[in-house]
Write a protein that holds these residues in place. Structure first.
Motif, PDB file in Angstrom:
ATOM      1  N   ARG A  47       0.864  -1.183   0.000  1.00  0.00           N
ATOM      2  CA  ARG A  47       0.000   0.000   0.000  1.00  0.00           C
ATOM      3  C   ARG A  47       0.898   1.230   0.000  1.00  0.00           C
ATOM      4  NH1 ARG A  47      -3.986   0.506   4.671  1.00  0.00           N
ATOM      5  NH2 ARG A  47      -1.997   0.432   5.712  1.00  0.00           N
ATOM      6  N   VAL A 105      -2.940   8.552  -7.054  1.00  0.00           N
ATOM      7  CA  VAL A 105      -3.616   7.397  -6.456  1.00  0.00           C
ATOM      8  C   VAL A 105      -4.276   6.561  -7.561  1.00  0.00           C
ATOM      9  CG1 VAL A 105      -5.534   6.687  -4.969  1.00  0.00           C
ATOM     10  CG2 VAL A 105      -3.900   8.433  -4.182  1.00  0.00           C
ATOM     11  N   GLU A 109      -3.410   2.730  -8.467  1.00  0.00           N
ATOM     12  CA  GLU A 109      -4.485   1.744  -8.399  1.00  0.00           C
ATOM     13  C   GLU A 109      -4.737   1.110  -9.765  1.00  0.00           C
ATOM     14  OE1 GLU A 109      -7.666   3.952  -6.534  1.00  0.00           O
ATOM     15  OE2 GLU A 109      -7.018   3.298  -4.535  1.00  0.00           O
ATOM     16  N   ARG A 114      -2.547  -0.838  -4.148  1.00  0.00           N
ATOM     17  CA  ARG A 114      -3.406  -0.081  -3.235  1.00  0.00           C
ATOM     18  C   ARG A 114      -2.695   1.233  -2.939  1.00  0.00           C
ATOM     19  NH1 ARG A 114      -3.867  -3.981   1.611  1.00  0.00           N
ATOM     20  NH2 ARG A 114      -4.877  -2.190   2.540  1.00  0.00           N
ATOM     21  N   ALA A 115      -3.451   2.306  -2.871  1.00  0.00           N
ATOM     22  CA  ALA A 115      -2.820   3.607  -2.641  1.00  0.00           C
ATOM     23  C   ALA A 115      -3.781   4.566  -1.967  1.00  0.00           C
ATOM     24  CB  ALA A 115      -2.338   4.206  -3.964  1.00  0.00           C
TER      25      ALA A 115
END
Length: 191
Positions: A47, A105, A109, A114-115
């Motif tokens: 992440r 983001v 993604e 995941r961000a």
């Protein structure tokens, strides 16, 4: 840092391999590819926490004026900006930063990563250290353009973060592939 939705996994050890990424400019497709490539072999879900400083228009004007030669400064009239125009500029800069964070983001993604992203106000390295602690980051990546003088004197973001954190801190050059960053006269950092 700006308001953001609380992340339910932020403090759960083992929930993910958290990487805090401080960027100086919006992420390019090359930046996204480089980030994701660095973590291809990680067993846990990765992440990314992308931090992008909100540009301070007043500091930019002050810096530009300070860069002028003395002779030019004496012959130039003072720059006056009314409060309403200054506030409108701050608002526009903030909206642009928020859009750049959302785009970063979405780009991450888009690769399946995941961000989360945050627009950072104040001192970027302090925000980086704070976020790394909040999420129990496993590593930190700083993406900037080359800052030769700051790097020489170890006052750049990466050097400062290394002094404050107990996790690996990697410095990458923005908008350059790994091959370009390796040197050999290629890329913006080559000679």
């Amino acid at each position: 840092m700006t308001d953001h939705t609380p992340d339910p996994d932020a403090r759960r050890p083992g929930a993910s391999y958290d990487v805090v990424v401080l960027v100086e400019q919006p992420l390019s497709p090359t930046d996204v590819s480089n980030l994701v490539a660095l973590h291809e072999g990680v067993d846990e879900p990765v992440r990314y926490h992308v931090l992008l400083p909100v540009e301070d228009p007043a500091a930019r004007v002050e810096s530009a004026i300070g860069a002028l030669g003395t002779g030019e400064m004496l012959t130039s009239p003072p720059v006056l900006v009314d409060a309403e125009a200054a506030e409108e500029l701050r608002h526009d800069v903030r909206e642009r930063c928020d859009a750049d964070v959302a785009a970063a983001v979405a780009s991450l993604e888009g690769t399946g990563a995941r961000a989360v992203g945050l627009a950072v106000t104040g001192e970027p390295v302090d925000a980086l250290v704070r976020r790394a602690g909040e999420v129990d980051a496993r590593e930190v990546i700083v993406l900037t353009r080359p800052h030769v003088v700051a790097e020489l004197f170890h006052v750049d973001w990466t050097s400062r973060a290394r002094r404050k954190l107990g996790v690996p801190v990697l410095h990458l050059l923005e908008h350059e592939s790994f091959e370009e960053q390796a040197g050999d006269g290629e890329g913006i950092s080559g000679f």
